[in-house]
Write a protein that holds these residues in place. Structure first.
Motif, mmCIF file in Angstrom:
data_model
loop_
_atom_site.group_PDB
_atom_site.id
_atom_site.type_symbol
_atom_site.label_atom_id
_atom_site.label_comp_id
_atom_site.label_asym_id
_atom_site.label_seq_id
_atom_site.Cartn_x
_atom_site.Cartn_y
_atom_site.Cartn_z
ATOM 1 N N PHE A 262 0.645 -15.905 -8.152
ATOM 2 C CA PHE A 262 2.071 -15.617 -7.998
ATOM 3 C C PHE A 262 2.908 -16.506 -8.930
ATOM 4 O O PHE A 262 3.876 -16.048 -9.534
ATOM 5 C CB PHE A 262 2.450 -15.859 -6.530
ATOM 6 C CG PHE A 262 3.843 -15.424 -6.166
ATOM 7 C CD1 PHE A 262 4.337 -14.194 -6.573
ATOM 8 C CD2 PHE A 262 4.655 -16.244 -5.401
ATOM 9 C CE1 PHE A 262 5.621 -13.789 -6.229
ATOM 10 C CE2 PHE A 262 5.941 -15.851 -5.046
ATOM 11 C CZ PHE A 262 6.422 -14.620 -5.462
ATOM 12 N N HIS A 263 2.509 -17.765 -9.062
ATOM 13 C CA HIS A 263 3.173 -18.692 -9.994
ATOM 14 C C HIS A 263 3.194 -18.075 -11.403
ATOM 15 O O HIS A 263 4.219 -18.067 -12.073
ATOM 16 C CB HIS A 263 2.427 -20.029 -9.963
ATOM 17 C CG HIS A 263 2.848 -21.029 -11.009
ATOM 18 N ND1 HIS A 263 3.524 -22.184 -10.722
ATOM 19 C CD2 HIS A 263 2.663 -21.039 -12.360
ATOM 20 C CE1 HIS A 263 3.755 -22.860 -11.835
ATOM 21 N NE2 HIS A 263 3.234 -22.190 -12.852
ATOM 22 N N GLU A 264 2.048 -17.526 -11.835
ATOM 23 C CA GLU A 264 1.968 -16.934 -13.172
ATOM 24 C C GLU A 264 2.862 -15.690 -13.278
ATOM 25 O O GLU A 264 3.513 -15.469 -14.295
ATOM 26 C CB GLU A 264 0.519 -16.576 -13.534
ATOM 27 C CG GLU A 264 -0.478 -17.740 -13.488
ATOM 28 C CD GLU A 264 -0.127 -18.914 -14.403
ATOM 29 O OE1 GLU A 264 0.577 -18.712 -15.407
ATOM 30 O OE2 GLU A 264 -0.547 -20.035 -14.092
ATOM 31 N N VAL A 265 2.881 -14.901 -12.203
ATOM 32 C CA VAL A 265 3.748 -13.713 -12.201
ATOM 33 C C VAL A 265 5.216 -14.130 -12.349
ATOM 34 O O VAL A 265 5.991 -13.513 -13.085
ATOM 35 C CB VAL A 265 3.526 -12.888 -10.907
ATOM 36 C CG1 VAL A 265 4.613 -11.823 -10.738
ATOM 37 C CG2 VAL A 265 2.147 -12.233 -10.916
ATOM 38 N N LEU A 266 5.591 -15.215 -11.663
ATOM 39 C CA LEU A 266 6.982 -15.689 -11.755
ATOM 40 C C LEU A 266 7.339 -16.127 -13.176
ATOM 41 O O LEU A 266 8.471 -15.952 -13.618
ATOM 42 C CB LEU A 266 7.238 -16.829 -10.764
ATOM 43 C CG LEU A 266 7.219 -16.429 -9.286
ATOM 44 C CD1 LEU A 266 7.537 -17.637 -8.408
ATOM 45 C CD2 LEU A 266 8.198 -15.306 -8.982
ATOM 46 N N HIS A 267 6.373 -16.701 -13.896
ATOM 47 C CA HIS A 267 6.622 -17.053 -15.300
ATOM 48 C C HIS A 267 7.030 -15.815 -16.101
ATOM 49 O O HIS A 267 7.857 -15.894 -17.005
ATOM 50 C CB HIS A 267 5.359 -17.617 -15.953
ATOM 51 C CG HIS A 267 5.198 -19.095 -15.795
ATOM 52 N ND1 HIS A 267 6.165 -20.001 -16.176
ATOM 53 C CD2 HIS A 267 4.174 -19.830 -15.304
ATOM 54 C CE1 HIS A 267 5.734 -21.227 -15.925
ATOM 55 N NE2 HIS A 267 4.529 -21.149 -15.395
ATOM 56 N N ILE A 268 6.406 -14.690 -15.787
ATOM 57 C CA ILE A 268 6.703 -13.474 -16.552
ATOM 58 C C ILE A 268 8.041 -12.874 -16.119
ATOM 59 O O ILE A 268 8.838 -12.444 -16.945
ATOM 60 C CB ILE A 268 5.551 -12.444 -16.386
ATOM 61 C CG1 ILE A 268 4.246 -13.047 -16.923
ATOM 62 C CG2 ILE A 268 5.888 -11.146 -17.118
ATOM 63 C CD1 ILE A 268 3.015 -12.179 -16.728
ATOM 64 N N LYS A 285 9.986 -26.030 -17.546
ATOM 65 C CA LYS A 285 8.943 -25.038 -17.802
ATOM 66 C C LYS A 285 8.081 -24.789 -16.563
ATOM 67 O O LYS A 285 7.631 -23.676 -16.347
ATOM 68 C CB LYS A 285 8.018 -25.520 -18.928
ATOM 69 C CG LYS A 285 8.604 -25.426 -20.326
ATOM 70 C CD LYS A 285 7.588 -25.997 -21.324
ATOM 71 C CE LYS A 285 8.089 -25.981 -22.749
ATOM 72 N NZ LYS A 285 7.209 -26.792 -23.626
ATOM 73 N N GLU A 286 7.797 -25.831 -15.785
ATOM 74 C CA GLU A 286 6.816 -25.694 -14.709
ATOM 75 C C GLU A 286 7.286 -26.084 -13.305
ATOM 76 O O GLU A 286 7.053 -25.355 -12.370
ATOM 77 C CB GLU A 286 5.548 -26.499 -15.048
ATOM 78 C CG GLU A 286 4.806 -25.989 -16.269
ATOM 79 C CD GLU A 286 4.238 -24.571 -16.086
ATOM 80 O OE1 GLU A 286 4.051 -24.129 -14.944
ATOM 81 O OE2 GLU A 286 4.012 -23.903 -17.115
ATOM 82 N N SER A 287 7.917 -27.256 -13.160
ATOM 83 C CA SER A 287 8.206 -27.734 -11.796
ATOM 84 C C SER A 287 9.114 -26.770 -11.038
ATOM 85 O O SER A 287 8.879 -26.490 -9.859
ATOM 86 C CB SER A 287 8.854 -29.119 -11.815
ATOM 87 O OG SER A 287 8.030 -30.054 -12.470
ATOM 88 N N ILE A 328 3.837 -32.975 -12.651
ATOM 89 C CA ILE A 328 4.546 -31.716 -12.935
ATOM 90 C C ILE A 328 4.516 -30.753 -11.744
ATOM 91 O O ILE A 328 5.533 -30.158 -11.398
ATOM 92 C CB ILE A 328 3.940 -31.042 -14.190
ATOM 93 C CG1 ILE A 328 4.176 -31.915 -15.432
ATOM 94 C CG2 ILE A 328 4.527 -29.649 -14.404
ATOM 95 C CD1 ILE A 328 3.416 -31.474 -16.686
ATOM 96 N N TYR A 329 3.339 -30.612 -11.111
ATOM 97 C CA TYR A 329 3.191 -29.560 -10.092
ATOM 98 C C TYR A 329 3.319 -30.060 -8.652
ATOM 99 O O TYR A 329 3.407 -29.253 -7.733
ATOM 100 C CB TYR A 329 1.860 -28.824 -10.274
ATOM 101 C CG TYR A 329 1.779 -28.136 -11.615
ATOM 102 C CD1 TYR A 329 2.430 -26.918 -11.834
ATOM 103 C CD2 TYR A 329 1.113 -28.727 -12.697
ATOM 104 C CE1 TYR A 329 2.393 -26.301 -13.076
ATOM 105 C CE2 TYR A 329 1.071 -28.109 -13.939
ATOM 106 C CZ TYR A 329 1.711 -26.904 -14.116
ATOM 107 O OH TYR A 329 1.682 -26.292 -15.355
ATOM 108 N N ASN A 330 3.275 -31.374 -8.429
ATOM 109 C CA ASN A 330 3.438 -31.882 -7.064
ATOM 110 C C ASN A 330 4.722 -32.690 -6.921
ATOM 111 O O ASN A 330 5.540 -32.432 -6.054
ATOM 112 C CB ASN A 330 2.240 -32.744 -6.652
ATOM 113 C CG ASN A 330 0.944 -31.957 -6.653
ATOM 114 O OD1 ASN A 330 -0.033 -32.328 -7.272
ATOM 115 N ND2 ASN A 330 0.926 -30.822 -5.977
HETATM 116 ZN ZN LIG Z 1 3.090 -22.491 -14.900
#
Ligand SMILES: [Zn+2]
Length: 395
Positions: A262-268, A285-287, A328-330
């Motif tokens: 889902f994270h990847e889908v949100l990037h798109i 870009k990520e957080s 970045i992710y936590n």
């Molecule tokens: Zn990402």
């Protein structure tokens, strides 16, 4: 520019064991020449036999086609995987010309990497791994063709500093099953390798992904088609699984959790264009995408609010690898959650601000400073300032 995936004949001894090459074919207009030679540059990382070959250049006149002298020069660099190639085309009279240029290329990069992981019929040519097409010339339009047995994915965008960003991917349809999910005008096609079609855990995660995608409904009216290609793409030894977005195609390891997909889908759906090495780049870009993933999948309670910042800060982080993932992710999402928990903000408002910000900036270059000043308009000033200070490691 036309890219054609062409099967390599078994009798072709110059490319033993390889199945396809790409024929690159372009209409190139040249004007105001100061020199009599046009130089095109590619960078196929290991060029021995894999870089551009069979270069042909013709000048197209009203009445005829005139062959021009052309040749390829490969420059092997001392460091591995850094080779560059120069394609020379001689125009003796230096006249403005329309040229027809073509060459064949095999390429390396991710193509070989994924191939090693037992998917002989997956070919990916991402622009940031290597340029199989000429660097630094404006490209009007691309066309991609392949044999009927292959499914084509491609994307073409102008990147930051106007570089052309083209990624081509091909898979053999025979080895993949396609499924489709739909939410409003967003269509998601998932490609699963035959061997994994009955994997119960994967079936479950795809169902979960569908429920997450449904939560997007109030936030987007976009018409979009997204492809997800599931593969074995991981490093068992270091327990890392990989996923990346190439235009509207997301390639990820098939063991990815539903929320990671889902994270990847949100990037798109909510893309952002942030220049490399700008301050706070990975926070934007990520957080914020990871926080949004947790919000929309109702998993914000999974954020560990006790994490300590340590010596690193997100503001000065310019790499995204194992050494910075936690940050970045936590930690990034934790910082956002601190703000969301403030009763003057709330989770729903923060989500709306992030989504509006990304939607309003779509197609334009943005950065961390832009985000903070946007945030200041929609949440109390002191709270935006507090977030800024934590990201900078000052609090
Ligand atoms: Zn990402």
């Amino acid at each position: 520019m036309r890219f054609e995936l062409v099967p390599i004949q078994e009798s072709d001894t110059s490319a033993v064991g390889l199945k396809y090459r790409i024929n690159v074919n372009m209409d190139l207009s040249v004007s105001n020449m100061s020199d009599d030679t046009v130089v095109l540059k590619t960078n196929v990382k290991i060029s021995q036999g894999l870089g551009p070959e069979n270069l042909i250049a013709n000048r197209k006149d009203k009445t005829c086609i005139i062959p021009l002298p052309s040749w390829v020069e490969n420059r092997v660099q001392e460091q591995p995987f850094m080779d560059t190639q120069f394609l020379y085309i001689l125009i003796p009279d230096k006249e403005d010309s329309n040229l027809l240029v073509s060459y064949d290329v095999i390429g390396t990069g991710l193509f070989f990497y994924i191939q090693q992981l037992n998917y002989p019929d997956v070919f990916v040519y991402p622009f940031d791994y290597e340029y199989i097409y000429p660097i630094g010339i404006p490209i009007n339009k691309i066309e991609v063709t392949a044999p009927d047995s292959m499914k084509i994915f491609y994307s073409h965008k102008k990147g930051t500093n106007m570089n052309e960003e083209i990624t081509l991917s091909f898979i053999n349809k025979k080895y993949f099953q396609e499924e489709n999910l739909k939410i409003k005008d967003i269509k998601i096609n998932i490609f699963t390798p035959d061997s994994l079609v009955n994997d119960t855990s994967l079936i479950q995660r795809k169902k979960e992904l569908q429920t997450y995608i449904n939560t997007l409904s109030p936030y987007t009216t976009k018409k979009e088609e997204i492809d997800i290609l599931l593969l074995n793409w991981r490093d068992e030894k270091n327990r890392n699984a990989f996923g990346r977005v190439f235009g509207n195609l997301c390639i990820c390891d098939y063991k990815f959790a539903a929320n990671s997909l889902f994270h990847e889908v949100l990037h798109i759906i909510f893309p952002s264009k942030v220049e490399a090495f700008t301050k706070g780049e990975y926070f934007i870009k990520e957080s914020i995408i990871e926080w949004l993933t947790l919000y929309l999948s109702q998993r914000l309670d999974k954020i560990d609010m006790t994490l300590k910042l340590g010596d690193q800060n997100l503001y000065d982080t310019h790499i995204n690898d194992i050494t910075t993932w936690k940050l970045i992710y936590n930690i990034g999402p934790m910082i956002l959650q601190k703000i969301a928990k403030n009763e003057q903000v709330g989770e729903e408002r923060l989500a709306k601000v992030i989504i509006d910000f990304l939607q309003e900036r779509e197609g334009r270059i943005t950065d961390y400073v832009d985000f903070i000043s946007y945030l200041e308009k929609y949440v109390p000033f002191e709270i935006a300032q507090e977030l800024d200070s934590i990201v900078k490691g000052l609090l």
